[in-house]
Design an enzyme around this catalytic site. Structure first.
Site, PDB file in Angstrom:
ATOM      1  N   TYR A 141       0.823  -1.213   0.000  1.00  0.00           N
ATOM      2  CA  TYR A 141       0.000   0.000   0.000  1.00  0.00           C
ATOM      3  C   TYR A 141       0.859   1.267   0.000  1.00  0.00           C
ATOM      4  O   TYR A 141       0.373   2.343  -0.343  1.00  0.00           O
ATOM      5  CB  TYR A 141      -0.957   0.021   1.202  1.00  0.00           C
ATOM      6  CG  TYR A 141      -2.108  -0.979   1.122  1.00  0.00           C
ATOM      7  CD1 TYR A 141      -2.297  -1.778   0.000  1.00  0.00           C
ATOM      8  CD2 TYR A 141      -3.007  -1.113   2.176  1.00  0.00           C
ATOM      9  CE1 TYR A 141      -3.336  -2.691  -0.073  1.00  0.00           C
ATOM     10  CE2 TYR A 141      -4.064  -2.026   2.109  1.00  0.00           C
ATOM     11  CZ  TYR A 141      -4.215  -2.806   0.977  1.00  0.00           C
ATOM     12  OH  TYR A 141      -5.264  -3.702   0.919  1.00  0.00           O
ATOM     13  N   LYS A 192       2.848 -15.631   1.878  1.00  0.00           N
ATOM     14  CA  LYS A 192       2.754 -16.443   0.661  1.00  0.00           C
ATOM     15  C   LYS A 192       4.188 -16.746   0.253  1.00  0.00           C
ATOM     16  O   LYS A 192       4.627 -16.446  -0.874  1.00  0.00           O
ATOM     17  CB  LYS A 192       1.974 -15.669  -0.412  1.00  0.00           C
ATOM     18  CG  LYS A 192       1.623 -16.499  -1.634  1.00  0.00           C
ATOM     19  CD  LYS A 192       0.507 -17.509  -1.423  1.00  0.00           C
ATOM     20  CE  LYS A 192       0.276 -18.329  -2.684  1.00  0.00           C
ATOM     21  NZ  LYS A 192      -0.787 -19.351  -2.502  1.00  0.00           N
ATOM     22  N   ASP A 224      -3.882 -17.931   1.428  1.00  0.00           N
ATOM     23  CA  ASP A 224      -5.107 -18.527   0.899  1.00  0.00           C
ATOM     24  C   ASP A 224      -5.652 -19.560   1.882  1.00  0.00           C
ATOM     25  O   ASP A 224      -6.863 -19.634   2.124  1.00  0.00           O
ATOM     26  CB  ASP A 224      -4.909 -19.103  -0.511  1.00  0.00           C
ATOM     27  CG  ASP A 224      -3.656 -19.951  -0.661  1.00  0.00           C
ATOM     28  OD1 ASP A 224      -2.711 -19.800   0.144  1.00  0.00           O
ATOM     29  OD2 ASP A 224      -3.611 -20.783  -1.582  1.00  0.00           O
ATOM     30  N   ASP A 248      -5.325  -6.406   5.840  1.00  0.00           N
ATOM     31  CA  ASP A 248      -6.545  -5.678   5.480  1.00  0.00           C
ATOM     32  C   ASP A 248      -7.655  -6.678   5.153  1.00  0.00           C
ATOM     33  O   ASP A 248      -8.778  -6.596   5.676  1.00  0.00           O
ATOM     34  CB  ASP A 248      -6.227  -4.796   4.257  1.00  0.00           C
ATOM     35  CG  ASP A 248      -7.377  -3.900   3.842  1.00  0.00           C
ATOM     36  OD1 ASP A 248      -8.326  -3.753   4.625  1.00  0.00           O
ATOM     37  OD2 ASP A 248      -7.320  -3.357   2.721  1.00  0.00           O
ATOM     38  N   ASP A 252     -10.716  -7.823   8.075  1.00  0.00           N
ATOM     39  CA  ASP A 252     -12.110  -7.526   7.752  1.00  0.00           C
ATOM     40  C   ASP A 252     -12.937  -8.811   7.662  1.00  0.00           C
ATOM     41  O   ASP A 252     -14.074  -8.861   8.121  1.00  0.00           O
ATOM     42  CB  ASP A 252     -12.209  -6.736   6.442  1.00  0.00           C
ATOM     43  CG  ASP A 252     -11.864  -5.261   6.652  1.00  0.00           C
ATOM     44  OD1 ASP A 252     -11.917  -4.806   7.812  1.00  0.00           O
ATOM     45  OD2 ASP A 252     -11.542  -4.579   5.678  1.00  0.00           O
TER      46      ASP A 252
HETATM   47 MG   LIG Z   1      -4.775 -21.208  -3.318  1.00  0.00          MG
HETATM   48 MG   LIG Z   2     -10.164  -2.892   5.183  1.00  0.00          MG
END
Ligand SMILES: [Mg+2]
Ligand SMILES: [Mg+2]
Lengths: 358, 358
Positions: A141, A192, A224, A248, A252
């Site tokens: 970000y 990841k 994931d 983020d 959430d």
């Molecule tokens: Mg996957």
């Molecule tokens: Mg958010």
């Protein structure tokens, strides 16, 4: 030494919900030996209305001088007409960057009394207590280079950079391990690392910092899979720590698992444990001034403030317990109300929490 | 003209589940006028055992020559000792890149008969039918530059590049809009356009391509909100389209919402609708050869193949309906079995689907 709290009610329902939270602070100061003083100041749209800026230099200086900050919420349609540089939300971004509040604590807690509000089966989420630690001032970000460029073949290409240095990962690792020491002493780091080198380094640094916390168990999970596990069996987690973007998404997602956004506090910490505390919900301009808003997320933000910035675990537990008591009594503001409960106003909910604290 | 399918059973339970899927193909060819031929070949560990490579040039040529590919699953502990360059999974990566299979279709479907398997309340997921379209060969998982470098101050920094060009977004947009035309004609594009320039361009291109599909309604959603909405009310979506990394996270999250990974097919398409179809579950070496595996995800992969590569929507519906019928009959393989159901083997499940097709 007396600790100083800066209180920033903000806009919309902010003043109402913060008003109940400061009543809780007052009660702890008067009756439970809490050695704290606080002062209030304008932030966001209300600051813009008075000073044509969402955050004055004076308030920023007060924030730097304070030991912790309690914030309500900012923003509303009234200020959307103004230039983006003076929008209410800019005040939060400036406070975070000026105070270096890189450690975002996002609890996903679900009081068993509200378990039916979740979209998940009640037994999977009742008494849920997961803490997501999100790095807040780095990662993709904020990474450079970034932008939209034109390639040689004439087509455009958008690009961003996912970047973390060792020192950035180290400091958020310490936030996570310290938080875990106050809880069940388990940290799950989400990355990841099988695909992204930026998170390969993240994993290596997490492993290294974990050696300074031998009591804490560190595990690793791909992002994931973490999204799957949060949906499948969220109670398996104690503390999860991850970068800005993954945090983020996952924080959430985890918040929504609880089904009651109006109940969730948050913190943004610096390297020394100083922090800004606020509910995750917004300023809800549609119900502002109507004594309808749920003050519990803000009251629970005071609990987090006492626990994480002031080391007052016992008083924090007292607040958490008082919130549980009022829920046991069947008291509900409109956002969490269902048939059979007693509908109460913002101030009535505050009254009940104070009574439960006494 | 007769279409050609290359069948790649692979490793572990692959041959067993693909065996039932080809019985379905046979039945459609013999009794329902499907004009298809197929041949089988080795891939993954079984190819390594025979040829010391997980994908021979001959099989790659066959794959290029075929109109569609039906894959079982690859991998297992037996081949984990070998160099990463010849591991079974490399065969899939090579097939995807050589055949330019950039469009990953990941349905999250939940037959109402299995709604209790979900961690969500049954009414929120019963008859769920969301299709997630994930860009599979670009984005941050493949972006350059990438790596771990040493900064001037001596600390290391990991970095990756999130990058999409207009043409990459255009082609995945077409996949999503075409898929929506076969369904409820709604596409939700997921991005983080308020923060990431790479996804700002993504959003712009989605808007542009949508003009070519005036019947399809296009909406946009930020990725953190999309994760929340999937958990809160997944049935609100028809088709979701997003980049490689967001698609990785959201498609796995959505798959887990169904509670039965053994039921989910997938597709990876090129620009002309040619595709590779496979169940999302793995090769399950622990139960291989025991006639226990659930063949339904592979049978539903045949349905996807007929629908998306061969335009045979009616025959695809027939397969979907047959699967619903066997579930109505209470037949369950071990992975989806609960008290009161009839436990069946891989071949018994295949028998039942064939009977239901007749
Ligand atoms: Mg996957
Ligand atoms: Mg958010």
């Amino acid at each position: 030494m007396t600790k100083k709290v800066l209180v920033l009610p903000g806009d919309g329902i902010g003043p109402e919900i913060v008003g109940q939270a400061t009543r809780v602070l007052d009660a702890l100061i008067e009756n439970h030996g809490l050695d704290v003083t606080y002062e209030s100041a304008l932030v966001g749209g209300s600051s813009y209305d008075a000073h044509e800026t969402p955050l004055t230099d004076e308030v920023l200086a007060q924030a730097k001088d304070a030991d912790a900050i309690l914030l309500g919420a900012v923003g509303g349609p009234k200020w959307e007409q103004y230039d983006i540089s003076v929008r209410p939300e800019k005040a939060l971004l400036k406070l975070r960057s000026e105070l270096e509040l890189f450690g975002n604590l996002r609890p996903a807690i679900l009081y068993k009394q509200l378990a039916d509000a979740s979209s998940l089966k009640p037994e999977l989420v009742s008494d849920l207590d997961v803490l997501i630690v999100r790095e807040l001032t780095g990662g993709i970000y904020f990474g450079q280079p970034r932008g939209i460029r034109t390639l040689e073949n004439g087509e455009r290409q958008g690009y961003n950079t996912y970047v973390y240095s060792e020192s950035e990962v180290e400091r958020i690792a310490h936030v996570a391990f310290k938080a875990a020491m106050l809880r069940d002493k388990r940290v799950c780091s989400v990355d990841k690392a099988n695909v992204l080198e930026a998170t390969e380094l993240w994993r290596e640094v997490m492993d290294r910092v974990s050696k300074e916390y031998p009591e804490v168990e560190l595990t690793h999970m791909y992002v994931d899979n973490a999204a799957m596990q949060l949906v499948r069996a969220p109670k398996q987690f104690d503390v999860m720590v991850t970068g800005n973007m993954f945090g983020d998404i996952l924080s959430d997602c985890a918040a929504m698992l609880t089904g009651s956004i109006g109940m969730l506090p948050s913190a943004s910490l610096d390297a020394n444990g100083k922090g800004m505390y606020e509910p995750i919900h917004g300023s809800a301009p549609d119900i502002a001034g109507q004594n309808k808003a749920n003050p519990l997320a803000t009251i629970l933000s005071v609990s987090m403030l006492l626990r994480h910035s002031f080391g007052e675990a016992e008083l924090a537990d007292k607040i958490d317990q008082a919130v549980s008591t009022v829920l046991d009594q069947g008291l509900r503001t409109a956002d969490i109300h269902t048939d059979g409960d007693k509908l109460v106003s913002t101030t009535e909910m505050g009254d009940a929490v104070l009574a439960a604290l006494a």
